[in-house]
Motif scaffolding. Sequence first.
Motif, mmCIF file in Angstrom:
data_model
loop_
_atom_site.group_PDB
_atom_site.id
_atom_site.type_symbol
_atom_site.label_atom_id
_atom_site.label_comp_id
_atom_site.label_asym_id
_atom_site.label_seq_id
_atom_site.Cartn_x
_atom_site.Cartn_y
_atom_site.Cartn_z
ATOM 1 N N ILE A 98 0.843 -0.916 0.152
ATOM 2 C CA ILE A 98 0.267 0.006 0.132
ATOM 3 C C ILE A 98 1.055 0.943 0.341
ATOM 4 C CG2 ILE A 98 -1.236 1.723 1.592
ATOM 5 C CD1 ILE A 98 -3.035 -1.642 1.898
ATOM 6 N N LEU A 99 1.805 1.818 0.954
ATOM 7 C CA LEU A 99 3.120 2.210 0.661
ATOM 8 C C LEU A 99 3.125 2.752 -0.487
ATOM 9 C CD1 LEU A 99 4.278 1.986 4.547
ATOM 10 C CD2 LEU A 99 2.271 4.356 3.693
ATOM 11 N N ALA A 100 3.963 2.037 -0.462
ATOM 12 C CA ALA A 100 5.056 1.697 -2.309
ATOM 13 C C ALA A 100 3.910 2.095 -3.348
ATOM 14 C CB ALA A 100 4.577 0.205 -2.544
ATOM 15 N N GLU A 101 2.395 1.775 -3.691
ATOM 16 C CA GLU A 101 1.163 2.385 -4.391
ATOM 17 C C GLU A 101 1.160 3.297 -4.046
ATOM 18 O OE1 GLU A 101 -0.334 0.936 -7.195
ATOM 19 O OE2 GLU A 101 1.665 -0.521 -6.962
ATOM 20 N N ILE A 102 1.128 4.345 -2.631
ATOM 21 C CA ILE A 102 0.777 5.468 -2.915
ATOM 22 C C ILE A 102 2.233 6.775 -3.132
ATOM 23 C CG2 ILE A 102 -1.361 5.279 -1.410
ATOM 24 C CD1 ILE A 102 -0.180 6.303 1.010
ATOM 25 N N GLN A 103 2.853 5.832 -3.398
ATOM 26 C CA GLN A 103 4.484 6.841 -3.422
ATOM 27 C C GLN A 103 4.499 7.395 -4.760
ATOM 28 O OE1 GLN A 103 7.402 4.568 -1.594
ATOM 29 N NE2 GLN A 103 7.957 6.730 -1.282
ATOM 30 N N LYS A 104 3.911 6.194 -5.791
ATOM 31 C CA LYS A 104 2.975 6.159 -6.781
ATOM 32 C C LYS A 104 2.647 7.672 -7.186
ATOM 33 C CE LYS A 104 4.057 1.267 -8.142
ATOM 34 N NZ LYS A 104 3.548 0.257 -8.083
ATOM 35 N N LYS A 105 2.290 8.207 -9.203
ATOM 36 C CA LYS A 105 1.613 8.872 -9.035
ATOM 37 C C LYS A 105 0.749 8.737 -10.092
ATOM 38 C CE LYS A 105 0.973 13.107 -11.798
ATOM 39 N NZ LYS A 105 -0.635 13.397 -11.115
ATOM 40 N N ALA A 114 1.413 12.810 -2.161
ATOM 41 C CA ALA A 114 3.142 14.021 -1.764
ATOM 42 C C ALA A 114 3.882 12.870 -1.179
ATOM 43 C CB ALA A 114 2.189 14.140 -0.777
ATOM 44 N N LEU A 115 4.356 11.965 -1.595
ATOM 45 C CA LEU A 115 5.086 10.852 -0.940
ATOM 46 C C LEU A 115 6.021 10.456 -1.900
ATOM 47 C CD1 LEU A 115 2.689 8.818 0.204
ATOM 48 C CD2 LEU A 115 4.029 9.790 2.297
ATOM 49 N N GLU A 116 6.126 10.876 -2.889
ATOM 50 C CA GLU A 116 7.124 10.689 -4.405
ATOM 51 C C GLU A 116 8.844 11.045 -3.849
ATOM 52 O OE1 GLU A 116 6.220 11.396 -9.079
ATOM 53 O OE2 GLU A 116 6.237 13.176 -7.744
ATOM 54 N N ASN A 117 8.744 11.868 -3.552
ATOM 55 C CA ASN A 117 10.498 12.152 -3.080
ATOM 56 C C ASN A 117 10.936 11.870 -1.563
ATOM 57 O OD1 ASN A 117 10.479 13.125 -6.088
ATOM 58 N ND2 ASN A 117 9.519 15.266 -4.570
ATOM 59 N N ASP A 147 0.735 17.732 5.731
ATOM 60 C CA ASP A 147 -0.506 17.588 6.336
ATOM 61 C C ASP A 147 -0.822 16.382 5.367
ATOM 62 O OD1 ASP A 147 -3.151 17.329 7.517
ATOM 63 O OD2 ASP A 147 -4.113 19.401 6.646
ATOM 64 N N LEU A 148 -0.459 16.729 3.795
ATOM 65 C CA LEU A 148 -1.057 15.991 2.929
ATOM 66 C C LEU A 148 -0.564 14.336 2.704
ATOM 67 C CD1 LEU A 148 -1.557 18.255 0.359
ATOM 68 C CD2 LEU A 148 -2.783 17.272 1.142
ATOM 69 N N VAL A 149 1.020 14.199 3.562
ATOM 70 C CA VAL A 149 1.471 13.089 3.450
ATOM 71 C C VAL A 149 1.335 12.532 4.483
ATOM 72 C CG1 VAL A 149 3.798 12.228 4.528
ATOM 73 C CG2 VAL A 149 4.229 13.951 3.114
ATOM 74 N N LEU A 150 0.689 12.906 6.135
ATOM 75 C CA LEU A 150 0.272 12.468 7.043
ATOM 76 C C LEU A 150 -1.317 11.233 6.525
ATOM 77 C CD1 LEU A 150 0.693 14.785 9.855
ATOM 78 C CD2 LEU A 150 2.141 12.792 9.209
ATOM 79 N N HIS A 151 -2.094 12.762 5.750
ATOM 80 C CA HIS A 151 -3.347 11.720 5.109
ATOM 81 C C HIS A 151 -3.030 10.818 4.487
ATOM 82 C CE1 HIS A 151 -5.748 16.027 6.745
ATOM 83 N NE2 HIS A 151 -6.361 15.399 6.756
ATOM 84 N N GLN A 152 -2.899 11.033 3.694
ATOM 85 C CA GLN A 152 -2.008 9.710 2.640
ATOM 86 C C GLN A 152 -1.881 8.713 3.406
ATOM 87 O OE1 GLN A 152 0.365 11.838 -0.719
ATOM 88 N NE2 GLN A 152 -0.914 9.637 -1.848
ATOM 89 N N ILE A 153 -0.929 8.599 4.323
ATOM 90 C CA ILE A 153 -0.637 7.629 5.161
ATOM 91 C C ILE A 153 -1.718 6.948 5.492
ATOM 92 C CG2 ILE A 153 1.293 6.683 6.706
ATOM 93 C CD1 ILE A 153 3.266 9.084 5.363
ATOM 94 N N VAL A 154 -2.367 7.447 6.795
ATOM 95 C CA VAL A 154 -3.135 7.271 8.230
ATOM 96 C C VAL A 154 -4.682 6.864 6.776
ATOM 97 C CG1 VAL A 154 -4.247 7.807 9.700
ATOM 98 C CG2 VAL A 154 -1.892 8.655 9.251
ATOM 99 N N TYR A 155 -4.388 7.364 6.342
ATOM 100 C CA TYR A 155 -5.844 6.936 5.454
ATOM 101 C C TYR A 155 -6.280 5.779 4.765
ATOM 102 C CZ TYR A 155 -9.099 11.187 6.676
ATOM 103 O OH TYR A 155 -9.445 12.030 7.464
ATOM 104 N N SER A 156 -4.565 5.728 4.042
ATOM 105 C CA SER A 156 -4.425 4.517 3.686
ATOM 106 C C SER A 156 -3.999 3.114 4.668
ATOM 107 C CB SER A 156 -3.415 4.979 2.508
ATOM 108 O OG SER A 156 -3.852 5.474 1.266
#
Length: 195
Positions: A98-105, A114-117, A147-156
């Motif tokens: 899941i974390l690898a997927e949300i790093q991809k655009k 927000a996790l690309e880099n 905030d966006l990094v946290l939202h993506q990680i926590v929500y996913s």
Amino acid sequence: MKKNVFKIGFSILIIAMIITMIGCSKKPVETPAPPTGTGNSAEEGDIIVDPEPEGEVVRVTLYYVNEEYVTTGRDTLKKVLSLEKEVTVGEKSLEAVILAEIQKKPEGDKLSTALENIKILSVDTAEKIAYVNLAGDRLSGGSLQEDLVLHQIVYSLTELKDIDAVQLLVDGSKRETLMGHIFIEEPLKRQDLGY
């Protein structure tokens, strides 16, 4: 009799040469280095992807940055939007996938990441808390980025039934904040992020 022995020997020689030529013409497949943690970053080097990966296909809900919110700043819009996707879980845990997927655009212009880099070192789960370890050298940005990094990680990750909260770590240790704006000393639940 000598002719038959000669024919059989000649046939065996031809077959052996064909097998040798087929074996030599194949290029060796490079195997990527084993990961240092359960989560992998795409920047570890070129990874050869199996066109038919082995593992279980799982449907997950992932969260990506809502580009309309970023460009307009309207508080009536959600910061992140969900996207359902099928992922293959094999050697890595579902959380790491899941974390690898949300790093991809993601595809399309309405969503981004927000996790690309950001480099994810590992992810482990214990007692309904996912421990996500990030590399500190790439954690910089304003309060919106954080905030966006946290939202993506926590929500996913909290979409999974076995995870209620996420404890973020930086280089293996608890920190006060990721980028200087939002406290992360305790595990974060969805409701801790505002909606």
